[in-house]
Structures are given as C-alpha cells and as structure tokens.
Scaffold this active site. Structure first.
Site, PDB file in Angstrom:
ATOM      1  N   CYS A   7      -0.773   4.241  10.758  1.00  0.00           N
ATOM      2  CA  CYS A   7      -0.463   5.536  11.367  1.00  0.00           C
ATOM      3  C   CYS A   7      -1.673   5.771  12.358  1.00  0.00           C
ATOM      4  CB  CYS A   7      -0.255   6.590  10.282  1.00  0.00           C
ATOM      5  SG  CYS A   7      -1.621   6.787   8.974  1.00  0.00           S
ATOM      6  N   PRO A  36       1.716   7.843  -0.759  1.00  0.00           N
ATOM      7  CA  PRO A  36       2.235   8.481  -2.133  1.00  0.00           C
ATOM      8  C   PRO A  36       3.761   8.236  -2.186  1.00  0.00           C
ATOM      9  CG  PRO A  36       2.179   9.987  -0.099  1.00  0.00           C
ATOM     10  CD  PRO A  36       1.370   8.735   0.059  1.00  0.00           C
ATOM     11  N   GLY A  37       4.377   7.102  -1.359  1.00  0.00           N
ATOM     12  CA  GLY A  37       5.726   6.680  -1.861  1.00  0.00           C
ATOM     13  C   GLY A  37       6.756   6.930  -0.979  1.00  0.00           C
ATOM     14  N   GLY A  38       6.373   7.862   0.357  1.00  0.00           N
ATOM     15  CA  GLY A  38       7.221   7.926   1.226  1.00  0.00           C
ATOM     16  C   GLY A  38       8.206   7.006   1.759  1.00  0.00           C
ATOM     17  N   LYS A  39       7.524   5.845   1.871  1.00  0.00           N
ATOM     18  CA  LYS A  39       8.275   4.667   2.308  1.00  0.00           C
ATOM     19  C   LYS A  39       9.126   3.701   1.407  1.00  0.00           C
ATOM     20  CE  LYS A  39       5.576   4.406   6.484  1.00  0.00           C
ATOM     21  NZ  LYS A  39       4.433   5.327   6.188  1.00  0.00           N
ATOM     22  N   CYS A  64       0.683  -1.123   0.060  1.00  0.00           N
ATOM     23  CA  CYS A  64       0.068   0.195  -0.021  1.00  0.00           C
ATOM     24  C   CYS A  64       1.108   1.343   0.005  1.00  0.00           C
ATOM     25  CB  CYS A  64      -0.958  -0.141   1.272  1.00  0.00           C
ATOM     26  SG  CYS A  64      -2.051  -1.375   1.462  1.00  0.00           S
ATOM     27  N   ALA A  65       1.286   1.741  -1.279  1.00  0.00           N
ATOM     28  CA  ALA A  65       2.762   2.464  -1.214  1.00  0.00           C
ATOM     29  C   ALA A  65       2.415   3.692  -1.267  1.00  0.00           C
ATOM     30  CB  ALA A  65       3.342   1.836  -2.237  1.00  0.00           C
ATOM     31  N   ASP A  75      -5.423  -4.492  -5.830  1.00  0.00           N
ATOM     32  CA  ASP A  75      -5.878  -4.563  -4.618  1.00  0.00           C
ATOM     33  C   ASP A  75      -4.686  -5.599  -3.674  1.00  0.00           C
ATOM     34  OD1 ASP A  75      -7.247  -5.259  -2.083  1.00  0.00           O
ATOM     35  OD2 ASP A  75      -8.996  -5.729  -3.002  1.00  0.00           O
TER      36      ASP A  75
HETATM   37  C1  LIG Z   1      -1.204   4.901   5.049  1.00  0.00           C
HETATM   38  S1  LIG Z   1      -1.392   4.993   3.082  1.00  0.00           S
HETATM   39  C2  LIG Z   1       0.077   4.486   2.738  1.00  0.00           C
HETATM   40  C3  LIG Z   1       1.201   5.533   2.964  1.00  0.00           C
HETATM   41  C4  LIG Z   1       2.641   5.011   2.309  1.00  0.00           C
HETATM   42  N1  LIG Z   1       3.186   3.675   2.641  1.00  0.00           N
HETATM   43  C5  LIG Z   1       3.728   6.027   2.346  1.00  0.00           C
HETATM   44  O1  LIG Z   1       4.606   5.770   3.287  1.00  0.00           O
HETATM   45  O2  LIG Z   1       3.797   6.918   1.630  1.00  0.00           O
HETATM   46  C6  LIG Z   1      -2.471   3.550   2.610  1.00  0.00           C
HETATM   47  C7  LIG Z   1      -2.374   3.518   1.086  1.00  0.00           C
HETATM   48  O3  LIG Z   1      -3.390   2.201   1.071  1.00  0.00           O
HETATM   49  C8  LIG Z   1      -3.719   2.394  -0.365  1.00  0.00           C
HETATM   50  N2  LIG Z   1      -4.956   1.498  -0.241  1.00  0.00           N
HETATM   51  C9  LIG Z   1      -6.054   1.064   0.453  1.00  0.00           C
HETATM   52  N3  LIG Z   1      -6.752  -0.023   0.250  1.00  0.00           N
HETATM   53  C10 LIG Z   1      -5.811  -0.733  -0.526  1.00  0.00           C
HETATM   54  C11 LIG Z   1      -5.861  -2.177  -1.065  1.00  0.00           C
HETATM   55  N4  LIG Z   1      -6.886  -3.060  -0.913  1.00  0.00           N
HETATM   56  N5  LIG Z   1      -4.741  -2.377  -1.554  1.00  0.00           N
HETATM   57  C12 LIG Z   1      -3.538  -1.725  -2.024  1.00  0.00           C
HETATM   58  N6  LIG Z   1      -3.491  -0.368  -1.537  1.00  0.00           N
HETATM   59  C13 LIG Z   1      -4.667   0.100  -0.883  1.00  0.00           C
HETATM   60  C14 LIG Z   1      -4.447   3.830  -0.325  1.00  0.00           C
HETATM   61  O4  LIG Z   1      -4.830   4.292  -1.419  1.00  0.00           O
HETATM   62  C15 LIG Z   1      -3.317   4.490   0.350  1.00  0.00           C
HETATM   63  O5  LIG Z   1      -2.561   5.127  -0.726  1.00  0.00           O
END
Ligand SMILES: C[S@@+](CC[C@H](N)C(=O)[O-])C[C@H]1O[C@@H](n2cnc3c(N)ncnc32)[C@H](O)[C@@H]1O
Length: 481
Positions: A411, A295-298, A292-293, A341
């Site tokens: 978070c 906006p890409g910070g990690k 679940c990447a 997903d």
């Molecule tokens: C907490 S954010 C991730 C932040 C990211 N890891 C970062 O450090 O920048 C959660 C992300 O999960 C995505 N998301 C939600 N449901 C999902 C799913 N079923 N499969 C994949 N990604 C999903 C959302 O679109 C969102 O971008």
C-alpha cells in the site's frame, strides 16, 4: 477546511487528546479518534469538528512546525511535547481555519490551561500571537522546490522528491489526493457458501446492502471498481448494523482489487481467462497462503471466494486480529491462523496454489486514512523496506506450487518498494516466475508501472488508496531443491 462557528473547549480537548495519543503512544490516528470520541459526550457536530481538527493537525504537522519554528525562539524539539501539540492545534487554526485570530489564540490558551496547567499559558499565548502577527510575512521556500511543494501540500520534502520520480507531472495531483478524506467504503460479505459457488451472489448481496443502507437514510452506492464494494460517504462503521452483524466490513477498494487480481491470476493460470465479473467461485478449494495477513481484510475476502486460507502474521497479537475477523464474518472454518516470520515459515515447499504477500511498507498509499504516516517515515525507509520486501518475496516464492500464483502487493508507491522489488526478484527467479496481466480484474483502474511490471492504483485517478500489485505465474517445472 471549514471551521464555521467553532465549537468550544471540549471538542478541542478531544482533538488534543487524539494528537497526543498519536504522538506519545504511536497510536494509529483513526483508532485514536475512535477511542477518544467513544469516551466523550460530544454531539455529532462537535465530534465531527474534533475529528477534523485532529486529522488536519496531524496532516499538516510539518508545515505547522515550519511556521512555528519561525516564531519560537528555542528549537521545537526543546518544547515540551504536550505544549507543542497545543501550539500545533492553534497554528492550524491560524493558518487554515476560519476562526478570528483572537478566538484561535484564546481557545488554545484555554486548552493549555485545562490540559497542561497555568504555567504554560503565557508561552502559548506569546507564540500564537507572534504567529498571527508574522503569518503574512513568513518567507516560504519557492513552491516549485521539494521543500516548498511539501510545505504547500503537507508532505516532507523527501516524499515530494520520491513522488516526482514516480508520478512526474502528476505529482501535485497525487499528493493532493492523498489529503482528501476518503469516506467509508464497505466490502459486502455474502454468505460464504453461496459466494464461493455463485459469483452473482456477490452482486446481489451488494445491491441488497445498498438498499438497506439507503432505507436507513444513508447515502450509499455501489463502488465503481470492485464489484463487492459499497461507498457510504459520511458513514460510521461502528453504528451500521450490517457491519456490527458481520455482513459487511470496512475496506478500501484497492485492497479488494488485490484479491480480485489474485483470483483472476489463478483463473488465468488454470484456463483461458473469461470475464472479470464471473470470477467469484474460482478459489473454491484452493490453498492460499496470506503471508502477512493482519488485520485480515484480504484473508477474509479470499475465504469468501472459497479459498482455504493459511493466514500468517509476524506478531501474535496481530495474528489474533485475523482470527477475530474471520470469526466475526463467519469464515473461521476456511481460515487457519499462524504466527511467524514470513521469511522463514516452517511450511513444505510448493504447498500452496497461490501465495499473497501484502508487505509491510512505508504506507504512503494510505495517508488519506492515516495522515500522520508521512511524518513517521524517513528518506531511507523505501530502500530499507524494499530490501526486507525482496527477502520476504524470495522466501514465500518457494511455497507456490508449479503452475500456481504469487501476488505481491504494497500500500505504497516508491519504486524501491514496488517495481524494483519485482525487478530484482525476476532477475533471480525469472526462469520460474513470469508476470500475469491482471488488468481485466481491476475494474478499469490502475496504471502499468513504467520500466517494469505491475500496476499502481492511485488516489487521484482511481479514487482508491495508492496500492501497487504484481501477479506472477510459477511455471510448471519441478520444485527447485
Ligand atoms: C500491510 S499489512 C497487511 C494487511 C493485510 N494483508 C490486510 O489486508 O488486512 C502488513 C502486515 O505484515 C506484518 N509483518 C511485518 N513483517 C512481517 C514478517 N516478517 N512476516 C510476517 N508478517 C510480517 C505486519 O505485522 C502487518 O500486519
């Protein structure tokens, strides 16, 4: 909450437009502030006033609505939304600002006339004058009740109730810390080849960035928790050359620590752990899935450490953000972006050395940055999201190779999204996965979660976003069919 010599209508209009965007378009408040202020010609002082007034109004929304509902004769949902937002801005000034009442009411009326029309000015004037009159006679609920503490600290009662279960006697301190503006934190992005090979390169790059920012007149210092972090209180990332040139990126230290923990766990799984500071190069060549990447910070942090990252997100638009972040930071050759997903990724089992699942969650850990989030969630959300998080965790676990690492992060802090997700997962997968102690990688921050596994980082103790994380090692068995 200072409001010295309040600026005039343009800065209040800017604050109003931010609040409207958040309410009408579901915008994220920091982005709304950025967009509105970028288009304005306010000077620095007025910009700061406008941003503060918008954030405060969003943060205290429940308390403002409670107070307004004491003086508005119709139910608040029946008030025109635009008018309600003007009332909220005015009510914040009456309850928490330092403007004289006459000026707070008068500027709200001017704002209503300019932004909505003359037909609503009488109503705005009447309501706010009523609130100014009744303010000292309002019968607030007892401060030790969930509702009373919530109104006092700007949270819904259900959040207070959840917080009491998680934090006990620290509840007030944790919730109050969630109301403090966090200031800007940057993650230095050293030259990727060097950082992947040489952990000291990260520290050198950080120190050079601190020097550069100080030379530019900014107050900058190395962050206390993550070695690659730089604190720049009051800094505006939009005008810092290191950010615009891709040598640094805004990120909270809690997020950096998740990647540090993953790196530590990979090391601990491969060989006996060493010092936390020398883990920079340990992901070189490792295949890591960031499920679940966006906006890409990690993702970009993992790539700096040398990982070959598959970065996935559910939404194509958000996946694109990850690709853009990798591009901006010169890391595209290490990042493959996918959209799908995480519960059903078409990837072979056991194909990654490490998987990071940074789940969608209630976001109560980032209310310092997005104060409106607390009012957007409901009491049913932790359990609902916990169920989704558990499903995602179960699905991505099969992608971890034997001997590999699975890191779960969120978070937020309600137990249904943290401890209980891991507890349930281990009840099913406990023969294949076991928790790894990553505290040495956390720079002294974090509290072990009682009655379960994982670490909770908190704004009151750690001065970072509230982030839960748990690292798990997959035993070296054959993959289950
Ligand atoms: C907490 S954010 C991730 C932040 C990211 N890891 C970062 O450090 O920048 C959660 C992300 O999960 C995505 N998301 C939600 N449901 C999902 C799913 N079923 N499969 C994949 N990604 C999903 C959302 O679109 C969102 O971008």
């Amino acid at each position: 909450m200072s409001d010295p010599q309040p600026p005039g209508l343009p800065s209040r209009a800017a604050a109003y437009r931010v609040v409207r965007r958040v309410h009408a378009e579901d915008a994220w408040s920091p982005r709304a502030v950025d967009r509105v202020l970028r288009r304005s010609d306010l000077d620095a002082r007025d910009r700061s006033f406008a941003a503060n007034l918008a954030y405060e109004t969003l943060r205290w929304e429940g308390t403002l609505d409670w107070a307004l509902s004491r003086v508005v004769t119709r139910p608040l949902p029946a008030v025109q939304p635009e008018v309600l937002d003007v009332l909220r801005l005015g009510a914040w000034q009456l309850l928490y600002g330092v403007s004289p009442d006459r000026s707070a009411v008068g500027t709200a009326v001017d704002l209503a006339r300019a932004e909505i029309g003359p037909q609503v000015t009488g109503f705005v004037n009447g309501v706010l004058r009523g609130l100014a009159r009744e303010r000292s006679r309002l019968r607030w609920p007892p401060a030790d009740s969930d509702e009373g503490l919530g109104l006092k600290l700007a949270y819904p009662a259900w959040v207070v109730n959840e917080a009491r279960a998680v934090f006990g006697g620290r509840t007030g301190a944790v919730l109050a810390a969630g109301n403090e503006a966090p200031g800007l934190t940057l993650r230095v992005v050293p030259h990727a080849e060097r950082a992947a090979r040489d952990p000291a390169g990260v520290l050198e790059a950080r120190d050079a960035l601190v020097d550069e920012l100080r030379a530019a007149g900014l107050e900058a210092s190395a962050g206390a928790r993550a070695p690659e972090s730089v604190r720049v209180p009051g800094g505006d990332p939009g005008v810092i050359p290191a950010v615009t040139e891709g040598r640094a990126t805004p990120q909270d230290e809690a997020s950096m620590l998740v990647v540090r923990a993953l790196t530590w766990a990979v090391r601990a799984s491969a060989s006996p752990p060493g010092g936390a500071a020398d883990i920079g190069g340990l992901l070189a060549g490792r295949r890591v899935l960031d499920a679940c990447a966006a906006p890409g910070g990690k993702t970009t942090h993992l790539a700096v450490f040398g990982a070959e990252v598959t970065a996935n997100d559910l939404h194509a638009g958000r996946s694109r953000m990850v690709g853009e972040a990798a591009e901006r930071l010169g890391l595209s050759d290490r990042v493959t972006v996918t959209t799908g997903d995480a519960a059903a990724l078409p990837l072979p089992p056991a194909s990654f050395d490490a998987v990071l699942l940074d789940v969608p969650c209630t976001g109560l850990g980032v209310v310092r940055r997005r104060p409106e989030l607390r009012w957007r969630r409901g009491p049913e959300d932790p359990a609902r999201l916990g169920e989704l998080q558990g499903r995602l965790l179960e699905a991505v676990a099969r992608l971890v190779r034997p001997g590999g690492v699975l890191v779960y992060s969120a978070c937020t802090w309600p137990m249904a999204e943290t401890r209980d997700v891991i507890r349930l997962f281990l009840a099913i997968e406990g023969d294949r996965f076991s928790p790894i102690d990553v505290t040495p990688a956390l720079g002294g921050s974090g509290t072990p979660v009682p009655g379960g596994h994982g670490i909770q980082l908190d704004p009151d103790r750690d001065d970072v976003d509230a982030m839960y994380l748990c690292a798990l090692h997959r035993s070296s068995d054959a993959p289950r069919a």
